[in-house]
Design a protein around this motif. Structure first.
Motif, PDB file in Angstrom:
ATOM      1  N   PRO A  35       0.553  -1.260   0.087  1.00 41.61           N
ATOM      2  CA  PRO A  35      -0.007  -0.190  -0.269  1.00 41.61           C
ATOM      3  C   PRO A  35       0.662   1.403  -0.580  1.00 41.61           C
ATOM      4  O   PRO A  35       2.214   0.957   0.488  1.00 41.61           O
ATOM      5  N   ALA A  81       0.466   3.863   2.090  1.00 44.98           N
ATOM      6  CA  ALA A  81       0.212   4.823   3.599  1.00 44.98           C
ATOM      7  C   ALA A  81      -0.278   3.294   3.724  1.00 44.98           C
ATOM      8  O   ALA A  81      -1.063   2.875   3.597  1.00 44.98           O
ATOM      9  N   LYS A  82      -0.616   3.757   5.573  1.00 41.21           N
ATOM     10  CA  LYS A  82      -1.754   3.220   6.694  1.00 41.21           C
ATOM     11  C   LYS A  82      -2.829   3.951   6.339  1.00 41.21           C
ATOM     12  O   LYS A  82      -3.738   3.364   6.429  1.00 41.21           O
ATOM     13  N   VAL A  83      -2.564   5.018   6.378  1.00 44.47           N
ATOM     14  CA  VAL A  83      -3.890   5.442   6.027  1.00 44.47           C
ATOM     15  C   VAL A  83      -4.495   7.073   5.569  1.00 44.47           C
ATOM     16  O   VAL A  83      -5.213   6.847   4.861  1.00 44.47           O
ATOM     17  N   HIS A 133      -3.235   8.107   2.760  1.00 44.45           N
ATOM     18  CA  HIS A 133      -3.976   7.635   0.949  1.00 44.45           C
ATOM     19  C   HIS A 133      -3.424   6.104  -0.064  1.00 44.45           C
ATOM     20  O   HIS A 133      -2.367   5.993   0.437  1.00 44.45           O
ATOM     21  N   ALA A 177      -4.613   3.409   0.864  1.00 45.57           N
ATOM     22  CA  ALA A 177      -4.260   2.506   1.765  1.00 45.57           C
ATOM     23  C   ALA A 177      -4.713   1.452   1.375  1.00 45.57           C
ATOM     24  O   ALA A 177      -5.575   0.902   1.936  1.00 45.57           O
ATOM     25  N   TYR A 178      -4.233   0.940   0.488  1.00 44.20           N
ATOM     26  CA  TYR A 178      -4.995  -0.594   0.165  1.00 44.20           C
ATOM     27  C   TYR A 178      -4.015  -1.210  -0.949  1.00 44.20           C
ATOM     28  O   TYR A 178      -2.719  -1.004  -1.235  1.00 44.20           O
ATOM     29  N   LYS A 200       8.650   1.995   1.206  1.00 48.73           N
ATOM     30  CA  LYS A 200       7.520   1.528   1.708  1.00 48.73           C
ATOM     31  C   LYS A 200       7.409  -0.286   2.364  1.00 48.73           C
ATOM     32  O   LYS A 200       6.773  -0.001   2.970  1.00 48.73           O
ATOM     33  N   LEU A 251       6.152  -0.417   6.417  1.00 51.14           N
ATOM     34  CA  LEU A 251       4.983  -1.329   6.526  1.00 51.14           C
ATOM     35  C   LEU A 251       4.643  -2.367   6.152  1.00 51.14           C
ATOM     36  O   LEU A 251       5.981  -3.259   5.519  1.00 51.14           O
ATOM     37  N   TYR A 300       2.226  -5.473   5.334  1.00 54.65           N
ATOM     38  CA  TYR A 300       0.911  -5.326   5.259  1.00 54.65           C
ATOM     39  C   TYR A 300       0.584  -7.166   4.519  1.00 54.65           C
ATOM     40  O   TYR A 300       0.043  -7.639   3.653  1.00 54.65           O
ATOM     41  N   ILE A 310      -2.560  -3.724   7.347  1.00 64.48           N
ATOM     42  CA  ILE A 310      -1.506  -2.863   7.242  1.00 64.48           C
ATOM     43  C   ILE A 310      -1.093  -1.725   8.573  1.00 64.48           C
ATOM     44  O   ILE A 310      -2.175  -2.043   9.172  1.00 64.48           O
ATOM     45  N   SER A 352      -0.849  12.449  -3.713  1.00 60.10           N
ATOM     46  CA  SER A 352      -1.377  12.128  -2.130  1.00 60.10           C
ATOM     47  C   SER A 352      -2.686  13.034  -2.214  1.00 60.10           C
ATOM     48  O   SER A 352      -3.796  11.983  -1.362  1.00 60.10           O
TER      49      SER A 352
END
Lengths: 330, 330, 330, 330, 330, 330
Positions: free
Chosen positions: C149, C151-153, C155, C157-158, C199, C203, C205, C209, C281
């Motif tokens: 992903p 980012a975590k939350v 943008h 975020a998947y 990342k 992260l 994932y 995430i 973003s």
């Protein structure tokens, strides 16, 4: 020691024990029925309590900061317990042990205090020595110096915490002065011993730690300025320039305006002392965060004082090691 | 040693000596007549120089950072001296002693370096010890570690200044770890020894202290991350988790984002090390301010690093005392 | 696909299905009775679960991030559902489809990846091309690049969000370079392809995430500096100055110190890339806010990333229009 | 074209030419002797001038922003030239070519303007198209739109600069809308065309670029709000909600309060437009910094707008390359 | 009155008059020749002076802040005058009128002082009245209260300026209390009268306005806290709670931490008083800016205190009007 | 007046009365059963309501901001009441008294309005007087001016609050102008009367106080700029320079960029007006905090507007006094 503590309570039982009243108010249900709502506590925690009937006399007699004897049913409401008070009255002084209500330092307070006096006596400048000794042996100050916490929540937030913090600072000051021979140890020790004297009055810590009205309106920096200033005036011949220096050490020790210092450190020792004080306080906050239960294997509880979590270093290294070992063996 | 230094120059004389070219440009007078303008310097200062005639060959041959031999007339223009160059050529390497051009630490560099190695060897964790020793004894690093300044202007801004700063930090780290037994001294020493290794390449200090292009684009924190990371990879079996910890110590040592740390300290020793580094740097800045000529009896020169003046404590107390004595006698 | 998802659960039923363990702890009721409390989840949401009896074996065997098979009663407690676990065991790998547990991009990942490689190949500078290709085709990187992903939350975020973001940036970079011929497209593409490679490790994932410990201690900027630096070193003859430029693009791409960039953009393309990355973003964050259910007719959900709501433009214009029509007719 | 420009002046000569009066004051020598001091300029620079005798009539007749014909001796004072005025009078309009006094865009203004109109016509929403066309073809606006600079110093600070900036933004908007199909191109074009219309009145650029009093007191954002609002009101049936949207685009285009936007962007296109405008302006500032003489081989002049220098990328890579070649050969 | 003021000096003359020594140093020419450099001044300005020969005795005898009698030649150096001292000696007290050296308020100081006492007497709360009267009539305070400026540069920076400012505040306080009947006028008056008492010692204004060392290290807020606290203690029975309130008014009157208030206003009257004090000070700064010569027709001089220029309102409206009239007639 | 208010509700009863719909949504239980959830309110508070069966018609017919007639059972859920709706329909206009739904000023609105007109008429400058009168007597403005609150939550947040605030400011302006004769009272009164006219449209206060979409996108400063600008244009001959001055007063009245003022005050009266407006607003916020129930004996409720509590001065002094008396007697 009191019979039952907050941490001992179990649902669907009835207890009789002593508590401190943390909050008190009369509320009404939506239907207009008034009831007495109390927040009760001891050194192990706090619990909500309600009294639904015939609470008028109790409400008149009892106030915040009173110790009370309570008979109540412990109701379990989902995950929270709550007291339904059946009887309540003010406790008699002889029924109460203060130690049941506030957390204490684990150090021996009398030893810490002896060390404080010894530190004061180790100051070589005669004026500063007289000043430091006058403050720490002042009968209206000494007993409170032994009890006071260093803060409400940020660091050393327990009885005797201030003394612990000051003794740590005295030790740190000596090490700094050994390391940097240019530093005036007398000034550092004086600062360490006097810099939080205002907290004796800024905080109220008879029964729980909170701010006094005076503390909120003036703050410990201004309050100790008066105490220390007066002590210097009481020493015949105290040099006025040295008085200015001492006061500057006190008022600049927070290091920045936004932390309530009306002046930035402008003397070398004032700058250094600010660093030492900040280090000792922050490290105590880290200690608290790491000691608290965090629910995370590798991270401490969130430190409100420092606005972050800290790594549990040993746990992290060890787990990583174990994982690596396994990977190798697997 | 060169025959004449900038600080020796006197007006209306003629000199022949060596200088470093700090700046070079071709300018024109308003009337369109071109001339060569140089800024020349040595460890005692800098002076402006102009060459009005037949400067073309010199302008081609000579560049910034070259050492030159110069014959010139010293003109007095009001309160400033200025050189009118008669002859100029590149100096030969054997004509130059570098020590004439840059300020050195007053300490014995070899002793400082021996202390650095000893500090590295005192680390008990075998991985960290190997790492620290590998760095400080790396033949491509050691000679530069002995020369590098700790900063361009903020603190320890002279040859050998970095070593001085690091040795001071090692001592401070030991004292901190004695005072706070919870601290991991190995981590503090490792941080002290490695935290500014990136400055070896961030700064250029062959002839004058300035930033390299790489230093300006990357900064010492990122640069040393690569150096130290590579050194850890070169040690067979270096635990990956410990590598993460070491890198975190490096990248968080400025303590705040706005000072170029991409992460805040999240390990106890990282927080403490940030404090020690900050204290040692700031105290060095105070020392510099107090040592400089300020033109004020009771106040130091203005410290650009700290944005304030510092009190000359002894002078202030003494003067106040004298004034008081006089007042008493008067 | 698993039989029942969190979003399918209905009160007062019994289910048997698979979940991911998001949190695990042993708690005690006030009465001291211990129980196992879990937070279980899948890609449709999370639910609290408790196991009151004979949970000891389960508690030992099962940990955070494990997949479990659960048989439980679904209790309705007011407006919230909660599981009372009857049986629980670790799921076998073959029982689990990861896609049931994390949200995926709706794009075709293989197509996105082919586009990534094509973008890398379109770089004309041979060194940068080699570098970009080496990274995106590295077998230890490629599979994770497809999954990560962005980012975590904040943008994208998947799963696959990073790839989506990078491909969008490559397109944007080309348009910017067409519009401003002074821009070096090769640098912009290189930045787009490499800027978030860190990342992949910052992260975690696999199942949900979150941040790795390494990610929290170092951050993706520092982590990718090492990855990319090593990749450049592995290319024989890679020009050192170009390496510095690439690293500067990476470390400056957040544009400001307080967002974790240890250097501000000092190369034209670094400045432009920061703008493109920020735009892509933020626009993704707006998209998310507008897509979420907000409960407001004319305003989007509150965007935590942007700290505001956005106008539902079409809805607003249309409603205003309708109101105006009515007013006219009325 | 005027006979002599500031950049042509040579010492110890006498000139007769035309200048613009940039500043005017009557000063006195310490001895009390008054004299007329002027700052005179043209598009190549500025020069100080003094008139010592019989200047009273001139002082009455001539003011700031007047064009004057001057006969003067050029004195060389060290590195600065200065005029000693012998005769001065107001210039006649027919003696002056404005182009001698202000820098112009190098683009063809009429072509840029035609593109502006074409962009306005390309807007598909009929209301926005009418609005954009009404503004750009308004006879009281069009001639000034062709002349206005985009700023006093920050970017595009020359005659025609605003038009250049707007045309660039229109192109950028189209590329952004192609890339992100969710964007409403009509809004972006409308914003591009209207967002700096207030600068026509905020700046004064008849003879030199400066702020009008109205510009300083109100600023272009507020000023254009009125202009555009009035233009919308003049279009019968313009939807009020759309008017609100257009005004929001204008007032939010600086993106942050501290840059004078009374509202943050709360519409997707407003956010995107802010990014495009910021990018185009900042890139222009980089362009200016790189074009200016910096005196540094690898770094641009310091950009006041961006508070940093920028790397001369090609020069840096090339020099590094050459150095590497040499090292290899050596 | 002294024979010649700085503003009277004319080039190429010789003068004999009195000055205050503002700065003193021994400097050397580049050639190593020492000379005495002084900065001399009176209420009309300052001038540089040099003594080249036989200055040793003078250099020993004379110091900063001394009054001197000087015989010197006035050299004109371009636009600046400079003194070449021929003879210099300390002035005798009877030769000096202090009024020649510092700017005074134009108000009648005795009337202002009488008003101050009357304001103190108008306080109805007996404790506050006693306090205010004790302070303003204290023989060690009153004469300095009449002389002190309100600040060094920010506002009311002249002898008697503090008194002017306080009287203005008393008037403003009365108007505020009439307007808002909820306000306690006694507290506002007390704050007005006492809030800057610390400036009596923070500033030194015997001969020129500057900060005392004590003032720089402590600041007027802390200094007056001590003065006023002591005065309250000297009033038998002064209620401790009221003392806290008075001290809070003093320490919070700057309204924000960054302006040196260690506490924010938390009492209604403290908040209001902060506003009144800020308004009166800022308005005085505007007044100063508008009164100074700015060289601009429509804009005041730049106000350092407020970081902006102010519009000369009447001039602007009038000029605009005239321009409009002309336009109409033309 | 309606039969039952929110504050009258009692548990386990059935009521029939009128409410305003504050929020409306269709929700589903976890089991998927949809229901209608409303937030209903009147001037005494708000209550949650649910309709479980046959709510479809109601859900279609009824929307936010509608008045409804409701028959419902009042359920007691622990300490909160909740309505279970049995019947609901839109109320008829004649059934509703608006005064039941919004809090009103306690002042006589017509008297306040008459004072507003009188203040406008007291302006002596004919243009400003015409302007102020035109605005306050404009039939599309006057009725809303009488109703509008001054803010949603910060201060004077009730019907008529704006008028109250403006009248207070007019009075304050007159007192300020009496005190500082240099101030132009006409400008201050004009500012007072016009500065919040944009709030008539920024806020929606027919049934509850909230922001309009236009208000959120533009804000009252921009909105009133248009209103007032148009009013000035409608006055034949209104001097353009004076128009600029008036607009500057409006747009600068928040005093700082971050509070939405696109320009800082640059006219003396603009600066003063900002102070008066800020003082009146903040004092109103203090008033509100002190009037609210805080649950603390000596401290007000927490003021969100001012981010602190205020001391209940009288209570504090009195309690302290009583305590002292007791101590003396004890």
């Amino acid at each position: 020691m009191k019979p039952v503590f907050v941490s001992d309570l179990a649902g669907d039982t009835t207890v009789t024990t002593f508590f401190l009243v943390l909050e008190k108010e009369i509320r009404s249900t939506r239907e207009g029925k008034p009831y007495l709502r109390l927040e009760l506590g001891d050194k192990t925690g706090a619990i909500e309590a309600r009294m639904w009937d015939q609470f008028e006399a109790a409400a008149r007699e009892i106030g915040r900061d009173d110790f009370v004897k309570v008979q109540a049913r412990v109701d379990v409401y989902r995950t929270k317990l709550q007291l339904a008070i059946q009887q309540i009255r003010k406790a008699k002084p002889e029924e109460i042990e203060l130690a049941d209500f506030l957390v204490h330092t684990k150090e021996d307070v009398e030893k810490l205090y002896a060390s404080l006096v010894a530190n004061a006596e180790s100051i070589r400048n005669p004026w500063l020595q007289k000043l430091a000794k006058a403050i720490v042996t002042d009968p209206s100050i000494a007993p409170r110096y032994k009890r006071a916490p260093a803060a409400k929540v940020m660091h050393h937030a327990y009885l005797g915490g201030l003394l612990e913090h000051v003794i740590s600072l005295c030790g740190l000051a000596k090490r700094a002065a050994e390391h940097y021979p240019e530093l005036n140890l007398d000034l550092l020790l004086t600062a360490a011993i006097l810099h939080d004297v205002g907290k004796l009055d800024e905080l109220c810590y008879e029964r729980a730690i909170s701010y006094t009205v005076e503390g909120q309106l003036l703050g410990h920096i201004v309050m100790e300025t008066e105490t220390v200033s007066r002590a210097m005036d009481a020493i015949a011949g105290f040099p006025p320039a040295l008085k200015t220096v001492v006061l500057h050490l006190l008022i600049s020790h927070h290091g920045q305006y936004e932390f309530g210092s009306p002046k930035l450190p402008m003397i070398r020792e004032a700058l250094v002392f600010h660093f030492l004080d900040d280090l000792d306080s922050k490290l105590a906050a880290v200690r608290t965060a790491l000691a608290a239960e965090s629910g995370e294997e590798e991270w401490s509880a969130f430190s409100g004082a420092l606005q972050r979590r800290f790594l549990k270093l040993d746990r992290f290294l060890e787990r990583a090691n174990t994982a690596a070992e396994k990977a190798k063996q697997g």
